[in-house]
Design a protein around this motif. Structure first.
Motif, PDB file in Angstrom:
ATOM      1  N   SER A  27     -23.365  13.964 -23.701  1.00  0.00           N
ATOM      2  CA  SER A  27     -22.585  14.988 -22.968  1.00  0.00           C
ATOM      3  C   SER A  27     -21.448  14.993 -22.093  1.00  0.00           C
ATOM      4  O   SER A  27     -21.006  14.831 -21.370  1.00  0.00           O
ATOM      5  N   ARG A  28     -21.750  13.332 -21.432  1.00  0.00           N
ATOM      6  CA  ARG A  28     -20.712  12.535 -20.446  1.00  0.00           C
ATOM      7  C   ARG A  28     -19.573  12.253 -20.810  1.00  0.00           C
ATOM      8  O   ARG A  28     -19.707  11.606 -19.734  1.00  0.00           O
ATOM      9  N   LEU A  29     -19.574  11.806 -22.043  1.00  0.00           N
ATOM     10  CA  LEU A  29     -18.773  11.695 -22.454  1.00  0.00           C
ATOM     11  C   LEU A  29     -17.329  12.086 -22.130  1.00  0.00           C
ATOM     12  O   LEU A  29     -16.849  13.853 -22.705  1.00  0.00           O
ATOM     13  N   PRO A  30     -15.745  11.659 -22.187  1.00  0.00           N
ATOM     14  CA  PRO A  30     -15.261  12.596 -22.046  1.00  0.00           C
ATOM     15  C   PRO A  30     -14.659  13.050 -23.716  1.00  0.00           C
ATOM     16  O   PRO A  30     -15.345  12.762 -24.157  1.00  0.00           O
ATOM     17  N   THR A  31     -14.164  13.974 -24.028  1.00  0.00           N
ATOM     18  CA  THR A  31     -14.117  14.650 -25.019  1.00  0.00           C
ATOM     19  C   THR A  31     -13.698  13.602 -26.275  1.00  0.00           C
ATOM     20  O   THR A  31     -14.393  13.969 -27.121  1.00  0.00           O
ATOM     21  N   LEU A  32     -12.834  12.951 -26.075  1.00  0.00           N
ATOM     22  CA  LEU A  32     -12.261  12.283 -27.220  1.00  0.00           C
ATOM     23  C   LEU A  32     -13.535  10.689 -27.559  1.00  0.00           C
ATOM     24  O   LEU A  32     -13.693  11.108 -28.993  1.00  0.00           O
ATOM     25  N   LEU A  33     -13.970  10.173 -26.644  1.00  0.00           N
ATOM     26  CA  LEU A  33     -15.553   9.191 -27.134  1.00  0.00           C
ATOM     27  C   LEU A  33     -16.152  10.269 -27.303  1.00  0.00           C
ATOM     28  O   LEU A  33     -17.136   9.873 -28.489  1.00  0.00           O
ATOM     29  N   ARG A  34     -16.539  11.585 -26.892  1.00  0.00           N
ATOM     30  CA  ARG A  34     -18.245  12.660 -27.027  1.00  0.00           C
ATOM     31  C   ARG A  34     -17.364  12.223 -28.742  1.00  0.00           C
ATOM     32  O   ARG A  34     -18.827  12.655 -29.879  1.00  0.00           O
ATOM     33  N   LYS A  35     -16.703  12.994 -29.492  1.00  0.00           N
ATOM     34  CA  LYS A  35     -16.794  13.330 -30.378  1.00  0.00           C
ATOM     35  C   LYS A  35     -16.149  11.785 -31.721  1.00  0.00           C
ATOM     36  O   LYS A  35     -16.969  12.503 -32.760  1.00  0.00           O
ATOM     37  N   ALA A  36     -16.348  10.901 -31.218  1.00  0.00           N
ATOM     38  CA  ALA A  36     -15.714   9.746 -31.926  1.00  0.00           C
ATOM     39  C   ALA A  36     -17.415   9.037 -31.670  1.00  0.00           C
ATOM     40  O   ALA A  36     -17.583   8.813 -33.448  1.00  0.00           O
ATOM     41  N   SER A  37     -18.624   9.725 -30.775  1.00  0.00           N
ATOM     42  CA  SER A  37     -19.421   8.935 -30.638  1.00  0.00           C
ATOM     43  C   SER A  37     -20.552  10.126 -32.092  1.00  0.00           C
ATOM     44  O   SER A  37     -21.148   9.895 -32.405  1.00  0.00           O
ATOM     45  N   GLU A  38     -20.335  11.339 -31.854  1.00  0.00           N
ATOM     46  CA  GLU A  38     -20.297  12.617 -32.283  1.00  0.00           C
ATOM     47  C   GLU A  38     -20.730  12.223 -34.806  1.00  0.00           C
ATOM     48  O   GLU A  38     -20.835  13.058 -35.157  1.00  0.00           O
ATOM     49  N   ALA A  39     -19.614  11.612 -34.441  1.00  0.00           N
ATOM     50  CA  ALA A  39     -18.563  11.018 -35.878  1.00  0.00           C
ATOM     51  C   ALA A  39     -19.538   9.645 -36.228  1.00  0.00           C
ATOM     52  O   ALA A  39     -20.149   9.675 -37.229  1.00  0.00           O
ATOM     53  N   LEU A  40     -19.390   8.604 -35.243  1.00  0.00           N
ATOM     54  CA  LEU A  40     -20.622   7.684 -35.655  1.00  0.00           C
ATOM     55  C   LEU A  40     -21.855   7.939 -36.380  1.00  0.00           C
ATOM     56  O   LEU A  40     -22.450   7.488 -36.394  1.00  0.00           O
ATOM     57  N   PHE A  41     -22.716   8.240 -34.683  1.00  0.00           N
ATOM     58  CA  PHE A  41     -24.005   8.747 -34.322  1.00  0.00           C
ATOM     59  C   PHE A  41     -24.723   9.735 -34.695  1.00  0.00           C
ATOM     60  O   PHE A  41     -25.920  10.001 -34.755  1.00  0.00           O
ATOM     61  N   GLY A  42     -23.817  10.973 -35.345  1.00  0.00           N
ATOM     62  CA  GLY A  42     -24.166  12.417 -34.894  1.00  0.00           C
ATOM     63  C   GLY A  42     -24.377  12.815 -33.803  1.00  0.00           C
ATOM     64  O   GLY A  42     -23.911  12.182 -32.493  1.00  0.00           O
ATOM     65  N   CYS A  43     -24.299  14.326 -34.044  1.00  0.00           N
ATOM     66  CA  CYS A  43     -24.778  15.522 -33.371  1.00  0.00           C
ATOM     67  C   CYS A  43     -25.968  15.085 -31.997  1.00  0.00           C
ATOM     68  O   CYS A  43     -26.744  15.408 -33.065  1.00  0.00           O
ATOM     69  N   ALA A  44     -26.350  14.951 -30.837  1.00  0.00           N
ATOM     70  CA  ALA A  44     -27.903  15.601 -29.969  1.00  0.00           C
ATOM     71  C   ALA A  44     -27.959  16.761 -30.665  1.00  0.00           C
ATOM     72  O   ALA A  44     -27.628  17.163 -31.169  1.00  0.00           O
TER      73      ALA A  44
END
Length: 249
Positions: free
Chosen positions: A113-130
């Motif tokens: 939730s603290r990441l910028p939008t682009l990094l957050r979407k990349a993190s969700e794609a790689l590791f899944g959503c919180a």
């Protein structure tokens, strides 16, 4: 309200609010706003009126809301797993007709939730959503806030006494007391099941004889049906001081 509504709740106003019986809390995809509910003489409910209290959702869908029946504090849970409190203040003296002061304060957050939008979407794609917040529940009598996640984990916060008796006061923050994971809950349920029904643990399960050699009805059921908590219910003190909540699976 012109946007799609994702959540609605009724909350009592804080002590400094005058002329309002209740607040209708409406969450949309864009904002969370308070609408006054008032009763006319004779008990007739007047149409809701939008107030100047509103906060943006910051592109996060509000998945759960709860209110303290004693103090009127309002809590919001999002699909990103974060929990916020909607704090509003009496700011009638604002210059040039500015809206009353209203903002969100963070109670619980995660790294995504603290990441910028682009990094957050990349993190969700790689590791899944919180884990999203599936339910918020307030125990006003004991001063607890319960949070149930989409993965069936339960977090308990201590809710301090409200200090917002006047419109300019800041509410005290909440303290996290414990977090119970889905795995820990499943283990506790299996242990309690074995203690309450000891004979079931020794009865072979015919349907699972091939898939679970040497297994039993309890272990087969645990594998076939993972623990999924769908709702939390608070217990009043009258039902016993040692039981504070019930998890419905």
């Amino acid at each position: 309200v012109t946007q799609d509504i994702v959540g609605v709740m009724v909350a009592r106003p804080k002590d400094f609010v005058v002329g309002v019986d209740y607040f209708l809390v409406i969450a949309t995809l864009v904002e969370v706003s308070l609408h006054s509910l008032c009763f006319a003489p004779g008990g007739r409910l007047l149409p809701p009126a939008r107030t100047q209290h509103s906060v943006a959702t910051d592109d996060v869908v509000v998945s759960a809301m709860a209110s303290d029946a004693k103090t009127g504090r309002i809590f919001l849970g999002g699909v990103d797993g974060c929990i916020h409190e909607l704090q509003y203040f009496d700011d009638e003296g604002g210059l040039l007709g500015r809206p009353r002061k209203c903002r969100k304060t963070t109670i619980n957050w995660n790294l995504q939730s603290r990441l910028p939008t682009l990094l957050r979407k990349a993190s969700e794609a790689l590791f899944g959503c919180a884990e999203g917040v599936a339910q918020l529940l307030v125990d006003s009598d004991r001063g607890f806030l319960f949070s149930l996640s989409s993965a069936s984990s339960i977090t308990v916060f201590h809710l301090p006494s409200s200090h917002a008796s006047v419109g300019q006061a800041e509410e005290l923050g909440l303290t996290q007391m414990c977090c119970i994971s889905q795995a820990a809950l499943a283990s506790d349920v299996a242990r309690a099941h074995g203690q309450l029904f000891p004979n079931l643990a020794s009865v072979p399960c015919r349907a699972s004889a091939g898939a679970f050699p040497g297994g039993n009805a309890l272990s087969a059921a645990a594998v076939a049906r993972p623990l999924n908590v769908v709702k939390l219910l608070a217990f009043e003190r009258a039902y016993g001081s040692s039981i504070v909540a019930c998890a419905v699976t």
